[in-house]
Motif scaffolding. Structure first.
Motif, PDB file in Angstrom:
ATOM      1  N   ASN A  44       0.822  -1.211   0.000  1.00 27.68           N
ATOM      2  CA  ASN A  44       0.000   0.000   0.000  1.00 27.68           C
ATOM      3  C   ASN A  44       0.856   1.261   0.000  1.00 27.68           C
ATOM      4  N   THR A  58       2.078  -1.013   4.957  1.00 26.55           N
ATOM      5  CA  THR A  58       1.053  -2.049   5.053  1.00 26.55           C
ATOM      6  C   THR A  58       0.862  -2.690   3.688  1.00 26.55           C
ATOM      7  N   ASN A  76     -11.768  -4.389   9.327  1.00 25.00           N
ATOM      8  CA  ASN A  76     -10.902  -4.640   8.178  1.00 25.00           C
ATOM      9  C   ASN A  76     -11.713  -5.281   7.047  1.00 25.00           C
ATOM     10  N   THR A 127      -6.130  -4.978   5.082  1.00 23.31           N
ATOM     11  CA  THR A 127      -4.863  -4.382   5.510  1.00 23.31           C
ATOM     12  C   THR A 127      -4.099  -5.338   6.414  1.00 23.31           C
TER      13      THR A 127
END
Length: 567
Positions: A182, A186, A245, A272
């Protein structure tokens, strides 16, 4: 029948059979004094007998269900789990700097067995958390450790392991789950995992998933797999569970047993996650958790065996049917019922001893750094897992047989032990895979770990020649035969080893079991000697057939075609 924790057996094994004193003598485990050990066993036994055991039947009859995306657990399980967490039992062997007790794995193994005998479905939840704690402690970044370990150890959060996918069962390298960066440290994890024990629970503040996935530059197979920590709820700036999440429980499996333990199909949709360990080194990190779990699963087999034996013994002492050699007594006075009960007791003791000896070896390796202890623990792990779970299955089956027709009736509860324990021979690596590991990876040292164990066995037999010659001689002979078979297997092609791996492991279990029974007989007086005689004279001889099978090779198996098998 009420469960009673076999504290006497644990204490006897620690004191006279597996040499727990050497663990307590190390600086690392100096707190594990005899008084501490007794207090731990006593307190854990009380919780298991009074809090967990009453949940055993409830978990079977009213298992976990998925409602509105939330896993609703068996009534009473939340209170039972809180008792486990409040007692500190999840973190019994976890590092003290993060809130654990820092006590030996051997002591945690005994406590885990008690919890499994009391309620196997619920015990699986802390067992998975303990494995995750071990993996994170060894491989995670300091930031992840500081955030997650205290919460996992306290039991506020629970942990899972996500390996299996629909198209990739034991072949983990065939996984398709992906992870992409990302750009902020993460990763976005996408894919589906199956057979995820305790994939969610309504009593957990958060559920922390360890997920195997492949980065874009990951090589094919297991060498390109990475490990990610993916929480159900993303921690906020204070470390509290925050936003949900991008993951969900798709469904729960309908299973043969362990109904109180939810087995989830998990879906990750760009969830994530954080990398644990180095990129592409996920299998090494996951194996830290799996090795811990493999011993734990072997002990689950011992748990079921102990529970099944206690119930069968109680039934046999009450049920009256037919005339026995001792008169109009209970069925325990029939020779064949005595045979079954003696077999159950002897097998359970042997499996428990092997598991505790494996745990002591791991403790000594952690305390001393000695690679010989590490090799001993590694060699014993597949034996402890496979023999422990096979013992659970076989003893539970015998428990049904002791009950006769009533064993087939669900109301007695005898069948639950067999239904619950059957999966233990499959998960955390099937017992066939354990045996293949024994003849392959565990013999990459040229048999050194095996030779050292055989020397121990023969030394015990030598010391028993004067007082117990009728037991010492067959143990010595079995060890020599096992040595010859091990030497032979080391000369064979790998697939020939694999063809005989399961009986070879079974032979090792028989000889090790006889060794520990003989040590018990030397230290424990007439009762221990009589139980050792049952194992050594009636069960140990199986090793000859196992070794004959192990030497046969693979050619005959491949000569039989699929068409031949179909008839």
């Amino acid at each position: 029948m009420p469960y009673r924790a076999p504290i006497g057996d644990y204490q006897f094994l620690f004191d006279h059979v597996v040499d727990f004193a050497q663990v307590a003598a190390t600086e690392r485990f100096a707190e594990a004094t005899p008084d501490m050990t007794f207090a731990i066993l006593t307190e854990a036994a009380k919780m298991c007998e009074e809090v967990l055991a009453p949940l055993q039947r409830a978990g079977d009859q009213q298992g976990a269900v998925l409602e509105g995306g939330v896993v609703r657990t068996t009534p009473g399980f939340a209170q039972g789990y809180r008792a486990i967490a409040a007692g500190g039992w999840i973190g019994i062997s976890a590092p003290q700097e993060h809130g654990g007790m820092g006590l030996p794995l051997a002591l945690a193994t005994a406590v885990g067995e008690m919890m499994g005998s009391a309620c196997l479905s619920l015990q699986l939840c802390p067992l998975l958390s303990q494995g995750q704690i071990e993996a994170l402690d060894h491989h995670a970044s300091p930031e992840i450790k500081a955030l997650y370990l205290p919460r996992l150890i306290s039991g506020d959060w629970i942990g899972t392991m996500n390996l299996t996918e629909p198209q990739a069962g034991s072949d983990v390298g065939a996984l398709r789950t992906t992870a992409t960066s990302n750009g902020d440290g993460t990763y976005a994890v996408t894919g589906q995992k199956i057979f995820i024990s305790w994939g969610d629970a309504d009593f957990a503040e958060n559920v922390c998933h360890l997920v195997l996935a492949r980065l874009p530059d990951g090589a094919p197979g297991t060498k390109g797999i990475s490990l990610f920590l993916v929480p159900r709820n993303l921690p906020d700036e204070n470390g509290a569970p925050g936003a949900r999440n991008s993951l969900r429980v798709v469904s729960l499996e309908h299973k043969m047993g362990l109904h109180g333990s939810p087995t989830a199909v998990m879906e990750y949709d760009g969830a994530t996650g954080w990398l644990v360990g180095a990129p592409h080194k996920g299998m090494a990190a996951m194996f830290t958790m799996m090795n811990n779990a493999r011993l734990g699963v072997g002990v689950q087999g011992v748990s079921a065996a102990e529970g099944a034996f206690q119930q069968a013994l109680a039934y046999a002492q009450e049920r009256r049917q037919g005339r026995t050699p001792l008169g109009e007594g209970a069925i325990i006075d029939h020779a064949d019922v005595r045979r079954m009960l003696a077999t159950m007791r002897a097998e359970t003791f042997a499996a428990r001893a092997i598991a505790l000896s494996c745990a002591v070896s791991a403790d000594m390796q952690h305390a001393t750094g000695d690679e010989a202890w590490a090799a001993r623990a590694a060699f014993l792990t597949p034996i402890a897992k496979a023999y422990g779970t096979d013992t659970g299955v076989n003893v539970a089956s015998l428990g049904i047989q002791v009950h006769g027709g009533m064993g087939f009736i669900e109301e007695t509860g005898a069948a639950q032990y067999l239904r619950d324990v059957r999966v233990t021979a499959i998960y955390e690596g099937t017992n066939g895979i354990q045996a293949m590991d024994l003849v392959a990876r565990k013999m990459m040292d040229g048999g050194e770990a095996a030779w050292r164990l055989l020397e121990e066995i023969e030394q015990t037999a030598e010391s028993a020649r004067t007082g117990l010659p009728h037991l010492a001689e067959p143990v010595w002979n079995a060890a020599e035969s096992l040595r010859e078979a091990t030497e032979f297997l080391l000369t064979q092609e790998m697939n020939d080893r694999f063809a005989g791996a399961v009986p070879f492991l079974a032979a090792w279990a028989r000889v090790l079991g006889a060794h520990f029974h003989l040590k018990a007989a030397l230290a424990g007086g007439s009762v221990r000697a009589r139980l050792a005689e049952v194992f050594i004279t009636r069960l140990l001889p199986d090793y000859t057939a196992h070794l004959a099978h192990a030497r046969t090779g693979a050619a005959g198996l491949y000569a039989l075609s699929a068409e031949d098998l179909a008839g």
